[in-house]
Design a protein around this motif. Structure first.
Motif, PDB file in Angstrom:
ATOM      1  N   ALA A   9     -19.761  40.591  -2.384  1.00 30.36           N
ATOM      2  CA  ALA A   9     -20.479  41.490  -1.471  1.00 30.36           C
ATOM      3  C   ALA A   9     -21.708  40.799  -0.887  1.00 30.36           C
ATOM      4  O   ALA A   9     -22.000  40.939   0.305  1.00 30.36           O
ATOM      5  CB  ALA A   9     -20.880  42.773  -2.204  1.00 30.36           C
ATOM      6  N   GLU A  10     -22.419  40.029  -1.703  1.00 31.42           N
ATOM      7  CA  GLU A  10     -23.586  39.293  -1.204  1.00 31.42           C
ATOM      8  C   GLU A  10     -23.177  38.247  -0.172  1.00 31.42           C
ATOM      9  O   GLU A  10     -23.841  38.085   0.849  1.00 31.42           O
ATOM     10  CB  GLU A  10     -24.326  38.619  -2.360  1.00 31.42           C
ATOM     11  CG  GLU A  10     -25.151  39.574  -3.190  1.00 31.42           C
ATOM     12  CD  GLU A  10     -25.984  38.867  -4.238  1.00 31.42           C
ATOM     13  OE1 GLU A  10     -26.519  37.770  -3.937  1.00 31.42           O
ATOM     14  OE2 GLU A  10     -26.098  39.415  -5.348  1.00 31.42           O
ATOM     15  N   VAL A  11     -22.091  37.540  -0.441  1.00 29.98           N
ATOM     16  CA  VAL A  11     -21.609  36.521   0.496  1.00 29.98           C
ATOM     17  C   VAL A  11     -21.202  37.173   1.820  1.00 29.98           C
ATOM     18  O   VAL A  11     -21.528  36.668   2.902  1.00 29.98           O
ATOM     19  CB  VAL A  11     -20.443  35.710  -0.115  1.00 29.98           C
ATOM     20  CG1 VAL A  11     -19.727  34.873   0.933  1.00 29.98           C
ATOM     21  CG2 VAL A  11     -20.951  34.833  -1.253  1.00 29.98           C
ATOM     22  N   GLU A  12     -20.508  38.310   1.738  1.00 35.03           N
ATOM     23  CA  GLU A  12     -20.096  38.994   2.961  1.00 35.03           C
ATOM     24  C   GLU A  12     -21.311  39.471   3.763  1.00 35.03           C
ATOM     25  O   GLU A  12     -21.323  39.383   4.990  1.00 35.03           O
ATOM     26  CB  GLU A  12     -19.149  40.145   2.632  1.00 35.03           C
ATOM     27  CG  GLU A  12     -17.779  39.628   2.197  1.00 35.03           C
ATOM     28  CD  GLU A  12     -16.843  40.704   1.676  1.00 35.03           C
ATOM     29  OE1 GLU A  12     -17.326  41.817   1.322  1.00 35.03           O
ATOM     30  OE2 GLU A  12     -15.641  40.431   1.607  1.00 35.03           O
ATOM     31  N   LEU A  64     -25.428  35.837   9.237  1.00 33.97           N
ATOM     32  CA  LEU A  64     -25.233  34.563   9.936  1.00 33.97           C
ATOM     33  C   LEU A  64     -24.528  34.766  11.276  1.00 33.97           C
ATOM     34  O   LEU A  64     -24.859  34.097  12.257  1.00 33.97           O
ATOM     35  CB  LEU A  64     -24.450  33.576   9.064  1.00 33.97           C
ATOM     36  CG  LEU A  64     -25.241  32.925   7.944  1.00 33.97           C
ATOM     37  CD1 LEU A  64     -24.302  32.154   7.008  1.00 33.97           C
ATOM     38  CD2 LEU A  64     -26.302  31.996   8.501  1.00 33.97           C
ATOM     39  N   ALA A  65     -23.570  35.669  11.326  1.00 34.02           N
ATOM     40  CA  ALA A  65     -22.891  35.956  12.595  1.00 34.02           C
ATOM     41  C   ALA A  65     -23.884  36.528  13.604  1.00 34.02           C
ATOM     42  O   ALA A  65     -23.879  36.143  14.779  1.00 34.02           O
ATOM     43  CB  ALA A  65     -21.728  36.922  12.376  1.00 34.02           C
ATOM     44  N   ASP A  66     -24.761  37.424  13.154  1.00 31.67           N
ATOM     45  CA  ASP A  66     -25.802  37.957  14.041  1.00 31.67           C
ATOM     46  C   ASP A  66     -26.723  36.836  14.511  1.00 31.67           C
ATOM     47  O   ASP A  66     -27.088  36.772  15.686  1.00 31.67           O
ATOM     48  CB  ASP A  66     -26.630  39.030  13.326  1.00 31.67           C
ATOM     49  CG  ASP A  66     -25.879  40.334  13.127  1.00 31.67           C
ATOM     50  OD1 ASP A  66     -24.853  40.549  13.819  1.00 31.67           O
ATOM     51  OD2 ASP A  66     -26.316  41.137  12.273  1.00 31.67           O
ATOM     52  N   LEU A  79     -28.718  33.067  18.604  1.00 34.21           N
ATOM     53  CA  LEU A  79     -28.975  31.680  19.021  1.00 34.21           C
ATOM     54  C   LEU A  79     -28.165  31.313  20.258  1.00 34.21           C
ATOM     55  O   LEU A  79     -28.669  30.643  21.170  1.00 34.21           O
ATOM     56  CB  LEU A  79     -28.669  30.707  17.885  1.00 34.21           C
ATOM     57  CG  LEU A  79     -29.743  30.602  16.818  1.00 34.21           C
ATOM     58  CD1 LEU A  79     -29.224  29.818  15.618  1.00 34.21           C
ATOM     59  CD2 LEU A  79     -30.992  29.943  17.377  1.00 34.21           C
ATOM     60  N   ALA A  80     -26.921  31.760  20.317  1.00 31.17           N
ATOM     61  CA  ALA A  80     -26.086  31.472  21.494  1.00 31.17           C
ATOM     62  C   ALA A  80     -26.701  32.099  22.736  1.00 31.17           C
ATOM     63  O   ALA A  80     -26.765  31.467  23.799  1.00 31.17           O
ATOM     64  CB  ALA A  80     -24.669  31.998  21.267  1.00 31.17           C
ATOM     65  N   ARG A  81     -27.178  33.339  22.617  1.00 32.64           N
ATOM     66  CA  ARG A  81     -27.816  34.005  23.746  1.00 32.64           C
ATOM     67  C   ARG A  81     -29.102  33.283  24.137  1.00 32.64           C
ATOM     68  O   ARG A  81     -29.378  33.071  25.317  1.00 32.64           O
ATOM     69  CB  ARG A  81     -28.113  35.466  23.398  1.00 32.64           C
ATOM     70  CG  ARG A  81     -28.606  36.289  24.573  1.00 32.64           C
ATOM     71  CD  ARG A  81     -28.779  37.750  24.182  1.00 32.64           C
ATOM     72  NE  ARG A  81     -29.900  37.952  23.281  1.00 32.64           N
ATOM     73  CZ  ARG A  81     -31.168  38.106  23.675  1.00 32.64           C
ATOM     74  NH1 ARG A  81     -31.467  38.042  24.954  1.00 32.64           N
ATOM     75  NH2 ARG A  81     -32.122  38.312  22.806  1.00 32.64           N
TER      76      ARG A  81
END
Length: 165
Positions: free
Chosen positions: A105-108, A114-116, A121-123
């Motif tokens: 659960a912590e990893v998820e 990280l996805a956010d 960063l991409a934006r």
């Protein structure tokens, strides 16, 4: 290893090794080995008459277990519990399973953060300046905005109370 002669024989046979060799064989730093001893995850080793640490096979196996658990992201208290369970094979493994479920659960949650962060960063890279001056730099402006007003989501921020390095 009751006598210095017994220790010397064990060293010659490779049954006992110094801390540097243990560190190399397990991929740890010497300081890490000492720290694991200090916090009680690794039992104290035998010592030479000169006070040098000597480690046996059980130390290697335990240190490898600790390192592998750390690679999975388990914290020290979880590792302590897992080591205790491993030392008592007659116990049910439900506690180990619960620790693994919690770690998953912590990893998820970290993956979502990280996805956010990747999206932000991409934006930022997409809308940021390339050839302008620092005074008008979108990257610097966004990073200076500690309230995340320029961000799509504050979800990429470190969890409250977390210390970032």
């Amino acid at each position: 290893m009751d006598t210095p002669t017994d220790r010397q024989a064990a060293i010659r046979e490779g049954a006992l090794i110094p801390i540097g060799q243990l560190a190399r064989e397990t991929g740890c730093k010497v300081q890490t080995v000492r720290w694991y001893e200090e916090v009680g995850l690794l039992p104290s080793p035998a010592r030479t008459e000169g006070g040098h640490r000597l480690y046996g096979r059980a130390h290697r196996e335990r240190l490898a277990f600790i390192r592998h658990a750390r690679e999975f992201g388990f914290g020290l208290e979880a590792i302590r519990k897992l080591l205790d369970l491993a030392a008592h094979p007659e116990r049910p493994c439900g506690d180990a399973h619960a620790l693994a479920v919690s770690q998953l659960a912590e990893v998820e949650a970290k993956l979502r953060r990280l996805a956010d962060l990747r999206d932000e960063l991409a934006r930022l890279v997409e809308t940021g300046c390339r050839d302008g001056i620092a005074a008008e730099c979108r990257v610097l402006e966004t990073l200076a905005d500690h309230d995340h007003g320029h961000c799509l989501s504050a979800a990429h921020a470190a969890p409250s109370g977390a210390v970032t390095k």
